[in-house]
Design a protein around this motif. Structure first.
Motif, PDB file in Angstrom:
ATOM      1  N   ASN A  41      27.481  48.138 -21.169  1.00 59.71           N
ATOM      2  CA  ASN A  41      27.641  49.650 -20.846  1.00 59.71           C
ATOM      3  C   ASN A  41      27.802  49.806 -19.405  1.00 59.71           C
ATOM      4  O   ASN A  41      26.988  50.444 -18.569  1.00 59.71           O
ATOM      5  CB  ASN A  41      26.240  50.666 -21.198  1.00 59.71           C
ATOM      6  N   GLN A  60      25.837  51.765 -16.434  1.00 54.45           N
ATOM      7  CA  GLN A  60      25.894  53.164 -16.422  1.00 54.45           C
ATOM      8  C   GLN A  60      24.336  53.673 -16.292  1.00 54.45           C
ATOM      9  O   GLN A  60      23.494  52.905 -16.474  1.00 54.45           O
ATOM     10  CB  GLN A  60      26.539  53.583 -17.847  1.00 54.45           C
ATOM     11  N   GLU A  63      21.332  52.981 -18.291  1.00 60.96           N
ATOM     12  CA  GLU A  63      21.023  51.474 -18.535  1.00 60.96           C
ATOM     13  C   GLU A  63      19.727  51.116 -17.533  1.00 60.96           C
ATOM     14  O   GLU A  63      19.068  50.563 -17.876  1.00 60.96           O
ATOM     15  CB  GLU A  63      22.220  50.533 -18.235  1.00 60.96           C
TER      16      GLU A  63
END
Length: 302
Positions: A41, A60, A63
């Motif tokens: 991600n 992102q 996360e």
């Protein structure tokens, strides 16, 4: 900075970054995984498009929920004009300076901008370097992006005659159930956060091992979200037996078959490892591996 999330633009960026290898390898490898399922991600930011000078890869927002997780709070950076990185880093909110984080890149000149931006945020910076090691084919990468990234274990493994010659050893995909074993023997790990990171690497990225007579890995190797090969280790009893060389030879052959970029780094003082990987076809790149670990004042470790 512009968030680049269009698949066509990401492919164009991937092809463009190939022209700046080896300096762009950290970012190039990250974009490879983003283009092939984005298992960690990550997101890509550029200062402008389609002409760009700077690329930053970061997780992102969802996360980065743990302010002291140095395994997740990782930024990969490349700039065509690294001396100007200070302007970008000081004037935008790309980096969350309130967290413990690390920035990785292959350009020493990025450091000036990183340190200046960190100083303006009252953040302490620790810089470390390593030797960047690449193979000849990584410098001639075909950026066509035709590689298929499915389950890496689907590929037939080369040199299958090895198992018939040494029946007590078997080359295999490294199972996530051995994450604890890898963590216990990784010098940069040995904690709960590193264990979570290792589990994700083994689950989502190519990882290989040699199973010994008891069916337990005796040598292994993994890959990180930037396509850097690492965590390679052999249990003491099985060192200097050729197991790691066999694992690496077959692992590298698979990566080449799938057109997955790869490289590695070794501390300069580790002369044995540098000689060893040289025998596998790696050589020192024209640039070094750099890491800047950043600590806000309230999160500086004792």
């Amino acid at each position: 900075m512009i968030l680049l999330n269009n698949s066509h633009k990401l492919l164009a960026l991937y092809k463009s970054l190939a022209r700046s290898i080896p300096e762009s390898l950290k970012v190039y490898g990250s974009v490879y995984h983003i283009n092939h399922g984005n298992p960690f991600n990550m997101e890509v930011l550029v200062d402008s498009w389609p002409e760009y000078q700077m690329v930053i890869i970061r997780p992102q927002k969802q996360e980065m929920t743990d302010d002291i997780d140095l395994y997740t709070n990782v930024y990969h950076m490349f700039s065509k004009e690294p001396q100007k990185s200070q302007e970008v880093l000081k004037t935008c909110e790309i980096i969350n300076w309130k967290q413990r984080l690390q920035i990785q890149g292959l350009q020493e000149s990025l450091g000036e901008g990183i340190r200046a931006a960190a100083l303006s945020k009252s953040v302490k910076v620790e810089h470390s370097t390593a030797v960047l090691l690449v193979t000849e084919d990584i410098l001639k990468l075909n950026a066509s992006n035709k590689s298929k990234f499915g389950s890496w274990a689907e590929t037939g493994h080369p040199d299958d005659d090895f198992e018939s010659e040494t029946p007590n050893f078997k080359y295999a995909q490294l199972a996530v159930s051995y994450s604890g074993l890898v963590n216990d023997n990784w010098k940069r790990g040995q904690n709960e956060r590193s264990l979570r990171f290792i589990k994700r690497c083994i689950e989502d990225l190519p990882a290989a091992c040699m199973l010994g007579p008891e069916g337990v890995p005796v040598s292994w190797v993994t890959m990180d979200p930037s396509c850097e090969v690492g965590m390679a280790y052999s249990m003491e009893k099985y060192r200097r037996t050729g197991n790691m060389a066999r694992v690496m030879a077959r692992y590298m052959k698979y990566l080449r078959q799938k057109n997955i970029p790869f490289y590695l780094s070794v501390r300069e003082e580790n002369e044995y490892s540098r000689r060893y990987v040289g025998q596998l076809g790696f050589f020192e790149a024209s640039c070094e591996w750099h890491q800047w670990i950043c600590y806000p004042q309230n999160l500086v470790p004792f």
